[in-house]
Write a protein that holds these residues in place. Sequence first.
Motif, short mmCIF file in Angstrom:
data_model
loop_
_atom_site.label_atom_id
_atom_site.label_comp_id
_atom_site.label_asym_id
_atom_site.label_seq_id
_atom_site.Cartn_x
_atom_site.Cartn_y
_atom_site.Cartn_z
N VAL B 10 0.66 -1.13 -0.04
CA VAL B 10 0.11 0.05 0.01
C VAL B 10 1.00 1.25 0.16
O VAL B 10 0.59 2.11 -0.81
CB VAL B 10 -0.90 -0.07 1.26
CG1 VAL B 10 -1.63 1.21 1.27
CG2 VAL B 10 -1.91 -1.16 1.27
N PHE B 11 2.08 1.08 0.91
CA PHE B 11 2.69 2.31 0.91
C PHE B 11 3.66 2.49 -0.41
O PHE B 11 3.78 3.79 -1.08
CB PHE B 11 3.93 2.18 2.04
CG PHE B 11 3.38 2.53 3.40
CD1 PHE B 11 2.52 1.46 3.88
CD2 PHE B 11 3.68 3.85 3.98
CE1 PHE B 11 1.96 2.00 5.23
CE2 PHE B 11 3.01 4.04 5.19
CZ PHE B 11 2.36 2.96 5.90
N LEU B 14 1.20 3.86 -3.27
CA LEU B 14 0.83 5.02 -3.04
C LEU B 14 2.03 6.17 -3.10
O LEU B 14 1.78 7.24 -3.75
CB LEU B 14 0.10 5.25 -1.67
CG LEU B 14 -0.83 6.44 -1.48
CD1 LEU B 14 -1.94 6.57 -2.38
CD2 LEU B 14 -1.35 6.32 -0.01
N PHE B 15 3.17 5.72 -2.73
CA PHE B 15 3.99 6.89 -2.52
C PHE B 15 5.30 6.76 -3.74
O PHE B 15 6.22 7.51 -3.51
CB PHE B 15 4.72 6.82 -1.23
CG PHE B 15 3.60 7.35 -0.24
CD1 PHE B 15 2.80 8.31 -0.23
CD2 PHE B 15 3.84 6.71 1.46
CE1 PHE B 15 1.79 8.49 0.82
CE2 PHE B 15 2.83 6.94 2.16
CZ PHE B 15 1.90 7.88 2.02
N TYR B 27 5.45 10.41 8.52
CA TYR B 27 4.50 11.22 8.17
C TYR B 27 4.98 12.59 8.14
O TYR B 27 5.87 13.34 8.77
CB TYR B 27 3.22 11.71 9.32
CG TYR B 27 2.05 12.78 8.81
CD1 TYR B 27 1.53 12.75 7.72
CD2 TYR B 27 2.16 13.76 9.97
CE1 TYR B 27 0.36 13.58 7.50
CE2 TYR B 27 1.02 14.70 9.63
CZ TYR B 27 0.29 14.61 8.54
OH TYR B 27 -0.66 15.53 8.13
N TRP B 33 3.22 12.32 1.51
CA TRP B 33 2.66 11.82 2.85
C TRP B 33 2.36 13.06 3.38
O TRP B 33 2.63 13.48 4.49
CB TRP B 33 3.47 10.83 3.54
CG TRP B 33 2.60 10.17 4.58
CD1 TRP B 33 1.40 10.52 4.86
CD2 TRP B 33 2.96 9.15 5.63
NE1 TRP B 33 0.97 9.74 5.77
CE2 TRP B 33 1.95 8.88 6.38
CE3 TRP B 33 4.20 8.76 5.89
CZ2 TRP B 33 2.14 7.98 7.45
CZ3 TRP B 33 4.40 7.61 6.59
CH2 TRP B 33 3.22 7.27 7.52
N GLY B 37 -2.24 13.00 1.37
CA GLY B 37 -1.90 11.69 1.30
C GLY B 37 -2.27 10.92 2.53
O GLY B 37 -2.45 9.57 2.27
N HIS B 38 -2.31 11.46 3.43
CA HIS B 38 -2.68 10.37 4.83
C HIS B 38 -3.88 10.00 4.75
O HIS B 38 -4.06 8.85 5.15
CB HIS B 38 -2.42 11.74 6.06
CG HIS B 38 -2.49 10.87 7.31
ND1 HIS B 38 -1.40 9.88 7.68
CD2 HIS B 38 -3.45 10.77 8.50
CE1 HIS B 38 -1.88 9.39 8.90
NE2 HIS B 38 -3.17 9.77 9.30
N THR B 40 -5.87 9.57 2.15
CA THR B 40 -5.71 8.32 0.87
C THR B 40 -4.97 6.97 1.52
O THR B 40 -5.74 6.12 1.33
CB THR B 40 -4.93 8.93 -0.22
OG1 THR B 40 -5.27 10.26 -0.50
CG2 THR B 40 -5.05 8.00 -1.41
N LEU B 41 -4.11 7.25 2.48
CA LEU B 41 -3.33 6.03 2.82
C LEU B 41 -4.22 5.47 3.69
O LEU B 41 -4.24 4.13 3.51
CB LEU B 41 -1.87 6.61 3.57
CG LEU B 41 -1.30 5.46 4.43
CD1 LEU B 41 -0.59 4.48 3.32
CD2 LEU B 41 -0.35 6.12 5.25
N SER B 44 -6.77 3.60 1.79
CA SER B 44 -6.24 2.22 0.95
C SER B 44 -6.17 1.18 2.01
O SER B 44 -6.20 0.15 1.40
CB SER B 44 -4.80 2.74 0.35
OG SER B 44 -5.10 3.69 -0.51
N TYR B 64 5.64 4.34 9.30
CA TYR B 64 5.42 3.16 8.71
C TYR B 64 5.43 2.27 9.90
O TYR B 64 4.38 1.28 9.99
CB TYR B 64 6.22 2.76 7.79
CG TYR B 64 6.37 1.21 7.34
CD1 TYR B 64 5.82 1.05 6.41
CD2 TYR B 64 7.19 0.30 8.25
CE1 TYR B 64 5.90 -0.37 5.61
CE2 TYR B 64 7.22 -0.94 7.52
CZ TYR B 64 6.53 -1.35 6.55
OH TYR B 64 6.67 -2.62 6.13
#
Lengths: 360, 80
Positions: B10-11, B14-15, B27, B33, B37-38, B40-41, B44, B64
């Motif tokens: 996922v990370f 996304l990133f 963060y 992020w 983005g947070h 969305t994370l 997800s 993380y």
Amino acid sequence: MTYEEVLALPPFGVAREEKQAMLKEELLHLTQYHQAHCAPYARMMDTVGFSPRRVGRAEDIPFLPVRLFKEMELCSVTKEAVFKTMTSSGTTGQQVSKIFLDRETATNQQKTLVRIVSDWTGRSRMPMLIIDCPSVVRNRAMFSARGAGILGFSIFGRKKLYALNDAMELQTDAIRAFLAEHAGERILIFGFTFMVWQHFCKALKAAGERLPLENAVLIHGGGWKKLAAKAVSPAAFRAALQEVCGAVEVADYYGMVEQTGCIYLECEHGHLHASTYSDVIVRRAADFSPAPFGERGIIEVVSLLPKSYPGHALLTEDEGIVLGEDDCPCGRKGKYFKVVGRLKHAELRGCSDTYAAAFK
Amino acid sequence: MTDLEKYTNVFTELFAKSADEVKKLHYQDILEWDSVGHMTLISSLEEAFDIMMETDDIIDFESYEKGIEILKKYGVSFDA
């Protein structure tokens, strides 16, 4: 007390005596903190002859006019520690407020918002309909108050749908599909007052559509001035909404970018409520002395949150009336009040009002 | 795929960073992020593991590493 400890107190469960004692103590600490960390603020406190010994109650803490954040850069942390600068949503030609946030203050803003709003929405997150367009949060470099408001409230949403496209057209089919997918669930609707009126309420009515939103709560804020100019009262706003989406629960909120996080939400009796973490003081225009409950005056907002900038005691450009304290029939403790309008000569401003300027 | 791989994926998706890079992420370390983005994370991760996180956990999710600790509460197993 640390802000963590303040935030651990129930948002609407601290009665007058305890709350006012805490406010006085903590606001005094914040004043001294900002004196030590923000040179222009320290000079202002010198100019007004601030002395901690003369502070007998929260009302004695010197306040800054909110306009000052447009004219000066007031910051109580080093430039390196600033990780986000929030601006009020000014239109072209208007100066915008600049609010400097470090990680600690930004995190506390979000935590505070959660504590306050959860009192209305409960702990579980809901499917969320945002009455705005997706592009409002797309430009990350320039964060307007409108984008920040939507983002701050996004934490209460599970699945999210933007109700408008970037041309500001209501996406009725997508909304119907979203509601069908979440049939039987409580829905959270969030938007700025003018957006909700112009692009949701009026758009639905013009299209002759009705949405089944009986089981929804709408939280809206950002200013009434533009709707007042169109002679739309809060009661008319609510009635028009219920005409197009059933008996939706509606809660207005009052708040400003200069004290993000500490919002004042409207209860079922139509009263705006101050939480444990902030307060309102109404002052007389003639001499700025605190007005008694029931008397109209200028609204000052105090908050225990702002640490990266000296915004803990601000005189707004709004007029209001404190209606009472600790005894609202809704059961919430703390002061409750209403906003009656904007001071004459104050600039037209407010998240939804700024946008509305383009709609003249 | 183990839950840990799923989590890391996922990370990385996304990133757009490698697995080694995302393991050290906090963060606001990278532009992606940020507060947008947070959210969305979080969506997800909720989708990937079919969970719903509480607001406090979304706020506390600051790295993380910390995320692993939080997701354990929701029954995600990170044992090898």
